[in-house]
Design an enzyme around this catalytic site. Sequence first.
Site, PDB file in Angstrom:
ATOM      1  N   GLU A  25      -1.859  -4.808   5.627  1.00 25.45           N
ATOM      2  CA  GLU A  25      -0.707  -5.230   6.420  1.00 25.45           C
ATOM      3  C   GLU A  25      -1.148  -6.172   7.535  1.00 25.45           C
ATOM      4  O   GLU A  25      -1.512  -5.728   8.635  1.00 25.45           O
ATOM      5  CB  GLU A  25       0.007  -4.023   7.049  1.00 25.45           C
ATOM      6  N   GLU A  66       3.332   0.139  -0.824  1.00 28.14           N
ATOM      7  CA  GLU A  66       3.593   1.208   0.147  1.00 28.14           C
ATOM      8  C   GLU A  66       5.068   1.213   0.496  1.00 28.14           C
ATOM      9  O   GLU A  66       5.621   0.199   0.921  1.00 28.14           O
ATOM     10  CB  GLU A  66       2.751   0.989   1.407  1.00 28.14           C
TER      11      GLU A  66
END
Length: 731
Positions: free
Chosen positions: A180, A263
Amino acid sequence: MKIKKLLPCLMALAAMPAFADATSATPKKVGPVSYYGALHTSGGKIIGSKNNQEAMLRGVSLFWSDATGLPYYSKNVIGWTVDNLKIDVFRFAMGITYYSSDGSTKEALDKGYSYAGAPEGYMNYLDQMVEAAIENDIYIIVDWHSHRADSEQAIAKDFFSKVAAKYANVPNVIFEIFNEPVNQGWSTIQNYANSVIPGIRTSSQNLVLVGTPSWSQMTQYGGVSGTNVGYVLHFYAGTHSQGTYGGRATQAKSSGNPVFITEWGTTNADGAGSPNASATQQWLTFMDQNNISNCNWSLRQTKSSLSANKTETSAIFDGDQELTTVGALNSATLSTSGKIVAEYLKSKAQSWSDSLVKGKNTGSCAFKTKTVNQTDGQVANALAAGCTYTSSNDKVVSVSGSNIVVNEAGYAILTGNDGSQSIVIVKEVPNQTIEGFYDLTCNYTGTCSKGRTVNFSGSGTAKEWPLTANMKTMEGATYTLTSLSPEIVAVKKVPCNAATCTSTMSKQTVYMYEFKSFGEAKIVATAPAVTGYKAMNDTITVTFKKGANRITNNFKNTKLALGGTAEKLLPDTTMYSTPVTYTFNGQPTTPYATKQGNALVAGNQNAVLRILATAEESELYGRFQLGITVVIGDSASAVNLAEFGTAKIQQINPEVPLQATISNNQLAIAAKNSGDIEVSILSVNGQKVMHKAFTGDYANFTLNRLPTGSYLIVVKQDARQVTLKWNKTDK
């Protein structure tokens, strides 16, 4: 997203790699990997290389690989999750250096639970998880779980190059090179990806996934060089609406940029708050309609004592207990989020065995997939009469007339003489276990391995080790122990009457090892099969060694004034009356001090002495060596610094349990306590190139004979271990 701040960790990750080789593993189930093969890209789709069909995978992400998450990085857990939640893929969320969700360095991972701090240990965990993926025939996403991978580019390049080379021919592996990004611009992420991916492509063409800006919200994507590259979207239903963020994924796919949701959660983006069931359902429908593979966050329990009891409502399991055994998982309670996730995964489960032979499972010789147990031996009349079959894997299943011959766990495709294909799955049957039944080494003075130091128990002068008072395996079968070398170590069942017997053993009949002579003995355990477990026929090695010799505490590091005397510093014998000889910086005498009886008398020059005490092996005790440092006067002005400094042993702190240093191709080892010490030197590919063992608390080895190259040096004493990385050069 998801700041995970742990309390100081309770245990450090072991740094010693097992150098296991998952690439030798074989599938024991039929899963998506057998159907799709390695995943590649085609336009905006992720497809299987075996059939060119768009892949649709559903699975879970493991939690950060820290003290809370790491217990779930287990083959038991992965196997259970495949069988019970029907996952097709799981994500290895490897923490690197920092948790901080803003990309800063405010919240560091404990070094023992970070790849940067314990790389060898994490490579070992990864190998176990790749092996779990292969055996369960599912995919594993190797995730560089970081918010600042661009600042970790050097170690990321090294890691992914090594992993790609090791698993070059493993279709199960998917690479996620940036979890991320936070505030990094797309050009920064592109440059990072274009730097890391070539190292992967040197060995592997498997799918590579690249995180996108703003916590992988796909504000930008595309343009990364090379083939088989996809882009990552993350969402949490409580924070990210499908109507706003889902369009980014469909737009990406339609523009030729594949998407993988590695995710997602049912809760808010921080992993907290109540699951939003309706918003989650919108996302689930969206992912299915658009064939977007996905992993739910995360496979763990909702509470962890290592996270200051913070509740992670996005976790799949309820409660505060780690769930790392099949029994614990079977009795676990799903969280509110876990119920939503489990229902989704199980409702979408595919019969991969049916898919694998679709269109070929017709004809008079065809049959529905058969599942048999590893212990079945032969299944009579299981095949159609009048048909002959060829097995795709005789190691798993062979054919004898109309009978299926079961050999080992796995699966085989049986091709009938009419061209039909059918599948036989051989289900692995687990082994039985005996409490405390493992390789064991004890010495004459009563010290034993496996971190257990006990006095021998029993009566009279017998040297005995009480094993257990439980006469059944952990699974309930009555077992028998037999020594193949009873003249070295005998096995007997006797009452445990000594004071050293534990409370559960005292006055009970126990299995005992009786040590009769020095050497190795093989101990065999046999037990009949019980429901759900195969018969036991296991062998361990029990070793009885000479005792560890010792010297009095007078022999210790000392500082003397010029002309000063250290009384009783140099005893003539060990504590077991074995003669001791001394060397002074490697010589029998020294010009800087004089041995007078048991005393050492300093001379009139500043000097440093490394005094090595040696006692040769005796009938009952092993060879002994122990070194101390004696400083005479001012060490900084010592006249013999050049002579003394080669091993840099002065840097070793005698209060630390076990230490090792390398200088000028000399390996110096020092332990706080005398005992058995093993030294293993391994090459970068895991081959053992040197092994030494000694008894004592000090040793100095030359490494001059090793060729130029990189090595891993492992020093072990009982449960303690020191690992050094060392590069030998031509200098």
